[in-house]
Design an enzyme around this catalytic site. Structure first.
Site, short mmCIF file in Angstrom:
data_model
loop_
_atom_site.label_atom_id
_atom_site.label_comp_id
_atom_site.label_asym_id
_atom_site.label_seq_id
_atom_site.Cartn_x
_atom_site.Cartn_y
_atom_site.Cartn_z
N LEU A 26 0.81 -1.09 -0.05
CA LEU A 26 -0.12 0.03 -0.03
C LEU A 26 0.87 1.29 -0.01
O LEU A 26 0.33 2.40 -0.46
CB LEU A 26 -0.82 -0.11 1.12
N GLY A 27 1.84 1.15 0.35
CA GLY A 27 2.85 2.25 0.61
C GLY A 27 4.41 2.00 1.14
O GLY A 27 4.51 0.82 1.74
N LYS A 33 7.62 -1.40 4.80
CA LYS A 33 6.39 -1.40 4.01
C LYS A 33 4.96 -1.51 4.75
O LYS A 33 5.20 -2.01 5.87
CB LYS A 33 6.46 -2.55 3.30
N VAL A 34 4.12 -0.91 4.01
CA VAL A 34 2.72 -0.92 4.64
C VAL A 34 2.04 -1.92 3.41
O VAL A 34 1.92 -1.66 2.45
CB VAL A 34 1.87 0.30 4.79
N ASP A 142 4.99 15.52 12.29
CA ASP A 142 5.36 15.01 10.77
C ASP A 142 4.03 15.34 9.96
O ASP A 142 3.87 14.46 9.08
CB ASP A 142 5.64 13.69 11.06
P1 ADP Z 1 6.72 5.74 7.72
O1 ADP Z 1 6.41 5.94 9.09
O2 ADP Z 1 7.47 4.52 7.41
O3 ADP Z 1 6.61 6.72 6.80
P2 ADP Z 1 3.69 5.41 7.04
O4 ADP Z 1 2.64 5.00 8.22
O5 ADP Z 1 3.69 6.85 6.60
O6 ADP Z 1 5.08 4.67 7.08
O7 ADP Z 1 3.10 4.64 5.76
C1 ADP Z 1 3.94 4.87 4.53
C2 ADP Z 1 2.95 4.84 3.38
O8 ADP Z 1 1.84 3.60 3.35
C3 ADP Z 1 1.96 5.91 3.40
O9 ADP Z 1 2.45 7.11 3.02
C4 ADP Z 1 0.78 5.44 2.61
O10 ADP Z 1 1.01 5.59 1.37
C5 ADP Z 1 0.76 4.05 2.97
N1 ADP Z 1 -0.16 3.65 4.19
C6 ADP Z 1 0.03 4.04 5.37
N2 ADP Z 1 -0.97 3.59 6.44
C7 ADP Z 1 -1.90 3.21 5.35
C8 ADP Z 1 -3.17 2.70 5.63
N3 ADP Z 1 -3.95 2.63 6.88
N4 ADP Z 1 -4.16 2.26 4.47
C9 ADP Z 1 -3.47 2.54 3.12
N5 ADP Z 1 -2.14 2.98 3.10
C10 ADP Z 1 -1.37 3.43 4.13
#
Ligand code: ADP
Length: 356
Positions: A26-27, A33-34, A142
């Site tokens: 997802l991201g 990774k998510v 952030d």
């Molecule tokens: P990090 O702390 O490593 O930067 P994030 O929590 O920001 O990680 O997640 C990274 C990316 O994953 C996000 O920018 C988004 O694109 C995707 N993502 C995060 N949480 C979700 C979610 N609950 N549903 C869908 N996509 C998500």
């Protein structure tokens, strides 16, 4: 108040007993990774964030979990502590935000279809999340475009804030305010330093609002590389403007609100209470439906969007460090005996005052 929040403990059973992990990414974030996962029983999809189990990850999960009841914060469903190839991990199951990022959605709108009133409604949603956090003495630190996600791609989707990787409990709600030791008699100015962390979120709100209104950021680096000395100076001295033609039809109230949020002096910057009481936010339904050029400008600048994101990431990192130091200095100036204990603790972490 050893409240419910402290009873929230990660499950020690195996996540894979309850969820099937998919290959869908997802991201990507700085911490890994998510990915998508599916509840085996209900077949419902969720997002799974995997963190190496350490103190920082524990803090992220703890703070996010505490506030995940807010309508405008991504909801945490379950947390597991499992071991993978000998490494302890925290596995965070969150609601899946299928609507993607805020600015992608604005960019996908037809030209002229995005209005100042819609912009105000979006800001109202983001402010609700920040108000929820700040009133619980948590600063996000952030707040940036990629952490603002929509639940679905439907028109009625809800915008939510995520990623508590840099969230911080502000001073008032820390050890000085333990259940048996609440310093009701401490003067507000003594608790002052907390305002720096919160003011970081307000600066972000100002930058995000600026981009929502026009599709480009208020501060650029000239060479397009790392945060340049020039850009740092422009941020520090508040050098930005509202150029024509993109800003010509935008209301003065919107510009004034941005100015209040981008005030270079964090102590003079608006606080979240000021922002949510501002007419443009509080009465967003009465804001003029002036068409904005945001969608078009985002499309035109699509190639440079990763740079815009990187610049905001770097600016926030710089600001967090600067404000941490300002807090320490502010604490050093006050001579309240109640703070002696805390100072000792900070000294242990940062070394002697003045050198931090
Ligand atoms: P990090 O702390 O490593 O930067 P994030 O929590 O920001 O990680 O997640 C990274 C990316 O994953 C996000 O920018 C988004 O694109 C995707 N993502 C995060 N949480 C979700 C979610 N609950 N549903 C869908 N996509 C998500």
């Amino acid at each position: 108040m050893l409240s419910l929040q402290n009873q929230r403990q990660p499950k020690t059973s195996a996540l894979v007993d309850d969820y099937e992990i998919s290959d869908t990414v997802l991201g990507l974030g700085i911490n890994g990774k998510v990915v998508q996962c599916t509840n085996r029983r209900t077949k419902q999809n969720y997002a799974l964030k995997v963190l190496l189990d350490n103190e920082k990850a524990r803090r992220e999960v703890d703070l996010h979990w505490r506030v995940s009841g807010c309508k405008h914060i991504v909801n945490i469903i379950d947390v597991y502590e499992n071991t993978y190839s000998g490494r302890k991990c925290l596995l965070v199951v969150m609601e899946c935000m299928e609507g993607g990022e805020l600015f992608q959605r604005i960019q996908d709108k037809a030209d002229g279809a995005f209005t100042e009133r819609e912009a105000a409604q979006i800001m109202h949603e983001i402010c609700a999340a920040i108000d929820y956090l700040h009133s619980r003495d948590i600063a996000h630190r952030d707040l940036k475009p990629e952490n603002l996600l929509y639940t679905t791609s439907q028109p009625n989707a809800i915008l939510k804030l995520t990623d508590f990787g840099f969230a911080k409990e502000t001073f008032t709600n820390d050890t000085l305010q333990t259940p048996c030791y609440t310093p009701y008699y401490v003067a507000p100015e003594v608790l002052g330093p907390e305002k720096y962390d919160k003011s970081c979120d307000i600066w972000s709100l100002g930058v995000v609002m600026y981009i929502i209104m026009c599709g480009f950021p208020p501060f650029y680096s000239n060479n397009g590389l790392a945060i340049s000395p020039g850009m740092k100076k422009r941020i520090r001295t508040g050098q930005y403007d509202f150029p024509d033609p993109e800003w010509t039809n935008v209301s003065q109230s919107a510009k004034d609100l941005i100015k209040g949020m981008l005030n270079v002096d964090p102590s003079k910057r608006l606080r979240i209470q000021d922002v949510i009481r501002n007419k443009w936010i509080a009465q967003y339904n009465a804001v003029p439906q002036t068409p904005l050029c945001t969608g078009r400008m985002l499309k035109e600048g699509e190639e440079t969007w990763p740079e815009v994101q990187e610049e905001m990431t770097r600016s926030l990192a710089t600001m967090r460090v600067d404000y941490d130091q300002m807090q320490i200095k502010a604490l050093d100036k006050s001579n309240n005996p109640l703070l002696t204990k805390r100072r000792k603790k900070i000294e242990e972490i940062y070394g002697t005052y003045g050198t931090a």
